[in-house]
Write a protein that holds these residues in place. Structure first.
Motif, mmCIF file in Angstrom:
data_model
loop_
_atom_site.group_PDB
_atom_site.id
_atom_site.type_symbol
_atom_site.label_atom_id
_atom_site.label_comp_id
_atom_site.label_asym_id
_atom_site.label_seq_id
_atom_site.Cartn_x
_atom_site.Cartn_y
_atom_site.Cartn_z
ATOM 1 N N LEU A 139 0.831 -1.203 0.000
ATOM 2 C CA LEU A 139 0.000 0.000 0.000
ATOM 3 C C LEU A 139 0.866 1.254 0.000
ATOM 4 O O LEU A 139 0.582 2.225 -0.719
ATOM 5 C CB LEU A 139 -0.925 -0.015 1.215
ATOM 6 N N ILE A 140 1.921 1.248 0.788
ATOM 7 C CA ILE A 140 2.821 2.405 0.845
ATOM 8 C C ILE A 140 3.554 2.586 -0.478
ATOM 9 O O ILE A 140 3.657 3.695 -1.019
ATOM 10 C CB ILE A 140 3.823 2.243 2.003
ATOM 11 N N ALA A 141 4.071 1.468 -1.022
ATOM 12 C CA ALA A 141 4.848 1.535 -2.261
ATOM 13 C C ALA A 141 4.029 2.090 -3.418
ATOM 14 O O ALA A 141 4.577 2.736 -4.324
ATOM 15 C CB ALA A 141 5.374 0.137 -2.619
ATOM 16 N N LEU A 142 2.719 1.857 -3.399
ATOM 17 C CA LEU A 142 1.857 2.314 -4.486
ATOM 18 C C LEU A 142 1.918 3.829 -4.673
ATOM 19 O O LEU A 142 1.814 4.334 -5.791
ATOM 20 C CB LEU A 142 0.414 1.880 -4.205
ATOM 21 N N GLY A 143 2.118 4.565 -3.579
ATOM 22 C CA GLY A 143 2.087 6.019 -3.671
ATOM 23 C C GLY A 143 3.439 6.696 -3.765
ATOM 24 O O GLY A 143 3.509 7.897 -4.063
ATOM 25 N N VAL A 144 4.524 5.951 -3.542
ATOM 26 C CA VAL A 144 5.848 6.577 -3.494
ATOM 27 C C VAL A 144 6.292 7.185 -4.821
ATOM 28 O O VAL A 144 6.856 8.288 -4.837
ATOM 29 C CB VAL A 144 6.893 5.562 -2.981
ATOM 30 N N PRO A 145 6.088 6.523 -5.980
ATOM 31 C CA PRO A 145 6.618 7.087 -7.231
ATOM 32 C C PRO A 145 6.140 8.497 -7.535
ATOM 33 O O PRO A 145 6.878 9.285 -8.153
ATOM 34 C CB PRO A 145 6.127 6.096 -8.301
ATOM 35 N N TRP A 146 4.934 8.852 -7.105
ATOM 36 C CA TRP A 146 4.421 10.182 -7.439
ATOM 37 C C TRP A 146 5.170 11.266 -6.673
ATOM 38 O O TRP A 146 5.411 12.354 -7.211
ATOM 39 C CB TRP A 146 2.916 10.227 -7.160
ATOM 40 N N GLY A 147 5.564 10.973 -5.439
ATOM 41 C CA GLY A 147 6.409 11.906 -4.712
ATOM 42 C C GLY A 147 7.793 12.018 -5.331
ATOM 43 O O GLY A 147 8.375 13.106 -5.387
ATOM 44 N N LEU A 148 8.319 10.879 -5.811
ATOM 45 C CA LEU A 148 9.616 10.903 -6.495
ATOM 46 C C LEU A 148 9.554 11.772 -7.744
ATOM 47 O O LEU A 148 10.468 12.553 -8.016
ATOM 48 C CB LEU A 148 10.021 9.481 -6.881
ATOM 49 N N MET A 149 8.488 11.634 -8.510
ATOM 50 C CA MET A 149 8.340 12.421 -9.730
ATOM 51 C C MET A 149 8.346 13.916 -9.417
ATOM 52 O O MET A 149 9.072 14.701 -10.047
ATOM 53 C CB MET A 149 7.050 12.041 -10.446
ATOM 54 N N LEU A 150 7.572 14.307 -8.437
ATOM 55 C CA LEU A 150 7.506 15.725 -8.076
ATOM 56 C C LEU A 150 8.833 16.230 -7.531
ATOM 57 O O LEU A 150 9.257 17.346 -7.829
ATOM 58 C CB LEU A 150 6.395 15.933 -7.042
ATOM 59 N N GLY A 151 9.505 15.386 -6.751
ATOM 60 C CA GLY A 151 10.790 15.783 -6.198
ATOM 61 C C GLY A 151 11.832 16.008 -7.270
ATOM 62 O O GLY A 151 12.618 16.964 -7.204
ATOM 63 N N ARG A 152 11.860 15.142 -8.284
ATOM 64 C CA ARG A 152 12.837 15.305 -9.357
ATOM 65 C C ARG A 152 12.522 16.526 -10.221
ATOM 66 O O ARG A 152 13.436 17.204 -10.713
ATOM 67 C CB ARG A 152 12.887 14.042 -10.217
ATOM 68 N N ILE A 153 11.248 16.801 -10.415
ATOM 69 C CA ILE A 153 10.892 18.025 -11.152
ATOM 70 C C ILE A 153 11.359 19.252 -10.375
ATOM 71 O O ILE A 153 11.871 20.225 -10.952
ATOM 72 C CB ILE A 153 9.372 18.071 -11.412
ATOM 73 N N ALA A 154 11.211 19.194 -9.046
ATOM 74 C CA ALA A 154 11.688 20.297 -8.212
ATOM 75 C C ALA A 154 13.203 20.425 -8.297
ATOM 76 O O ALA A 154 13.746 21.543 -8.313
ATOM 77 C CB ALA A 154 11.247 20.085 -6.767
#
Length: 296
Positions: A139-154
């Motif tokens: 359940l946790i892993a399902l949401g992690v990539p979206w934070g990674l995407m935003l972090g890399r854009i930042a």
């Protein structure tokens, strides 16, 4: 000079203001952290409200428990990310300047450290509440990539963590003396926008694959499969992107211009690749285990 893309004129701060002589600012990187956590939280709540996705039509956590777990995860991200940066990338500096370890506002966070912090926080929380660990991890892993995407854009907006010099037409001329320090290039130096490579691979593509597995392929009925796919997908993507990403300055010397942390024969490996190999191995093990343990 080869074709290149000028760096867009975007301020690293959304806004700033001064109050009682103290300047406050909201930066893109902080916003990425906030939005990433909110997206993961709401996605988790939405997912546990669909019992058919889970073994026995029983989600591992309730929506209320997710609200509680998010607090633990926030602490894990911040403390783990900072300590990971300290110990993995600049141990010598912080040994001499221990007072700066907690100065997170000066920058310096490690994904691998933050990830370990989340793992520890989730382990302690599930242990305390007797929650099935692999299903909770999925359940946790399902949401992690979206934070990674935003972090890399930042990272891209902040003009940091840029790539190695390139002659490709999509190379970006990042500002700053360090980014423009390319001895073999005359004029502007174009670099791989490796932050956007990571945003696409570790974020968007990996996130869509995990959603497809969970919502269309019944992956939650094989506890550990989504987590394994995340580990393996991130490890493989990060290992690949490291071939285009500029190594951290502390690893670069005249004798080691590509900043390898370890030399294996005639092959160099960066610190990011070293830290990604265990993730890839753990992911493959979890995938193998999950495929043998389908739960109805």
């Amino acid at each position: 000079m080869s074709a290149l893309i000028p760096f867009p004129n975007i301020s690293p701060e959304l806004f700033s203001f001064t109050l009682f002589g103290i300047e406050f600012a909201l930066r893109w990187y902080a916003l990425a952290y906030i939005l990433g956590i909110v997206i993961a939280w709401r996605l988790a709540v939405h997912t546990v409200r669909r019992p058919a996705l889970w073994p026995g039509n029983t989600p591992p956590l309730t929506a209320e428990q997710i609200d509680d777990l998010i607090t633990w995860i926030i602490l894990g991200v911040i403390l783990g990310g900072r300590l990971g940066y300290v110990f993995f990338y600049r141990p010598g500096y912080f040994l001499e300047n221990p007072g700066e370890i907690l100065m997170v506002w000066q920058g310096g966070m490690s994904f691998h450290g933050g990830f370990l912090g989340v793992v520890l926080a989730a382990f302690l929380y599930t242990l305390r509440h007797r929650i099935p660990r692999l299903s909770a991890a999925d359940l946790i892993a399902l949401g992690v990539p979206w934070g990674l995407m935003l972090g890399r854009i930042a990272n891209f907006i902040n003009a940091e963590l840029w790539g190695r010099p390139t002659t490709m037409p999509w190379g970006v001329a990042f500002p700053g003396q360090m980014a423009q320090d390319c001895p073999e290039i005359t004029g502007l130096c174009a670099r791989h926008p490796s932050q956007l490579y990571e945003a696409a691979l570790e974020g968007l593509i990996l996130g869509l694959v995990l959603l497809w597995l969970a919502y269309r392929r019944g992956a939650f009925h094989r506890p550990g499969l989504v987590t394994g796919m995340f580990f393996a997908g991130y490890g493989a993507a990060r290992f690949f992107v490291e071939y285009f990403r500029q190594a951290d300055a502390q690893f670069i010397t005249p004798e080691n211009p590509l900043g390898y942390a370890l030399h294996l024969g005639g092959i160099g490996v960066t610190m990011g690749q070293l830290l990604s190999l265990p993730m890839l191995a753990i992911g493959l093990i979890l995938i193998a285990v999950s495929r043998r343990s389908r739960v109805a």
